[in-house]
Design a protein around this motif. Structure first.
Motif, PDB file in Angstrom:
ATOM      1  N   LEU A  38       0.824  -1.206   0.000  1.00 27.60           N
ATOM      2  CA  LEU A  38       0.000   0.000   0.000  1.00 27.60           C
ATOM      3  C   LEU A  38       0.861   1.260   0.000  1.00 27.60           C
ATOM      4  O   LEU A  38       0.589   2.203  -0.751  1.00 27.60           O
ATOM      5  CB  LEU A  38      -0.947   0.010   1.202  1.00 27.60           C
ATOM      6  N   ILE A  39       1.894   1.275   0.814  1.00 23.56           N
ATOM      7  CA  ILE A  39       2.827   2.421   0.830  1.00 23.56           C
ATOM      8  C   ILE A  39       3.411   2.607  -0.570  1.00 23.56           C
ATOM      9  O   ILE A  39       3.468   3.719  -1.092  1.00 23.56           O
ATOM     10  CB  ILE A  39       3.955   2.200   1.868  1.00 23.56           C
ATOM     11  N   SER A  40       3.842   1.522  -1.186  1.00 22.59           N
ATOM     12  CA  SER A  40       4.422   1.575  -2.524  1.00 22.59           C
ATOM     13  C   SER A  40       3.407   2.057  -3.557  1.00 22.59           C
ATOM     14  O   SER A  40       3.727   2.875  -4.421  1.00 22.59           O
ATOM     15  CB  SER A  40       4.953   0.185  -2.903  1.00 22.59           C
ATOM     16  N   LEU A  41       2.186   1.551  -3.481  1.00 22.68           N
ATOM     17  CA  LEU A  41       1.140   1.960  -4.429  1.00 22.68           C
ATOM     18  C   LEU A  41       0.806   3.437  -4.282  1.00 22.68           C
ATOM     19  O   LEU A  41       0.681   4.157  -5.285  1.00 22.68           O
ATOM     20  CB  LEU A  41      -0.118   1.115  -4.222  1.00 22.68           C
ATOM     21  N   VAL A  42       0.644   3.904  -3.061  1.00 25.67           N
ATOM     22  CA  VAL A  42       0.338   5.323  -2.844  1.00 25.67           C
ATOM     23  C   VAL A  42       1.495   6.177  -3.352  1.00 25.67           C
ATOM     24  O   VAL A  42       1.283   7.166  -4.065  1.00 25.67           O
ATOM     25  CB  VAL A  42       0.039   5.610  -1.357  1.00 25.67           C
ATOM     26  N   ALA A  43       2.720   5.790  -3.031  1.00 25.05           N
ATOM     27  CA  ALA A  43       3.891   6.566  -3.444  1.00 25.05           C
ATOM     28  C   ALA A  43       4.028   6.631  -4.964  1.00 25.05           C
ATOM     29  O   ALA A  43       4.535   7.620  -5.506  1.00 25.05           O
ATOM     30  CB  ALA A  43       5.158   5.975  -2.830  1.00 25.05           C
ATOM     31  N   SER A  44       3.559   5.609  -5.669  1.00 19.94           N
ATOM     32  CA  SER A  44       3.726   5.565  -7.123  1.00 19.94           C
ATOM     33  C   SER A  44       2.631   6.315  -7.878  1.00 19.94           C
ATOM     34  O   SER A  44       2.751   6.533  -9.077  1.00 19.94           O
ATOM     35  CB  SER A  44       3.785   4.117  -7.608  1.00 19.94           C
TER      36      SER A  44
END
Length: 112
Positions: A38-44
């Protein structure tokens, strides 16, 4: 009182008990594969902000489960939540991940 020769002396500041508790809470929030994704998805996403509707399908989890994981990340101070109409948008808290990385890179966390 003198320090015995076998004992080392502290050469830098140590992590206080409250700081250790806060860091442990943050690391516990991150210690889940879905939350890391989720952190990765939001950051991308554009502007490092994503609607919850954009996060369900990539994770392959139900919307209530994704919402639970997002709440844990918000409570840990890693994401912010902004309600717009019926949708919630999540964004990275500026500097939050850098603060975690900094705490882990400090001499306190150095096992040498």
């Amino acid at each position: 009182m003198t320090t015995p020769e076998c004992c080392g002396t502290l050469t830098s500041d140590t992590l206080s008990a409250p700081d250790a508790a806060e860091l442990a809470r943050t690391l516990k929030a991150l210690a889940d594969p879905a939350r890391l994704r989720l952190i990765s998805l939001v950051a991308s996403h554009d502007g490092a902000e994503a609607c919850v509707c954009d996060l369900v399908e990539p994770l392959g989890l139900s919307q209530p489960t994704v919402s639970h994981h997002l709440k844990v990340l918000v409570d840990a101070g890693l994401l912010t939540r902004d309600k717009r109409g019926v949708w919630a948008y999540y964004a990275l808290v500026p500097g939050a991940l850098e603060a975690v990385a900094g705490a882990l890179a400090s001499p306190v966390a150095d096992p040498r």
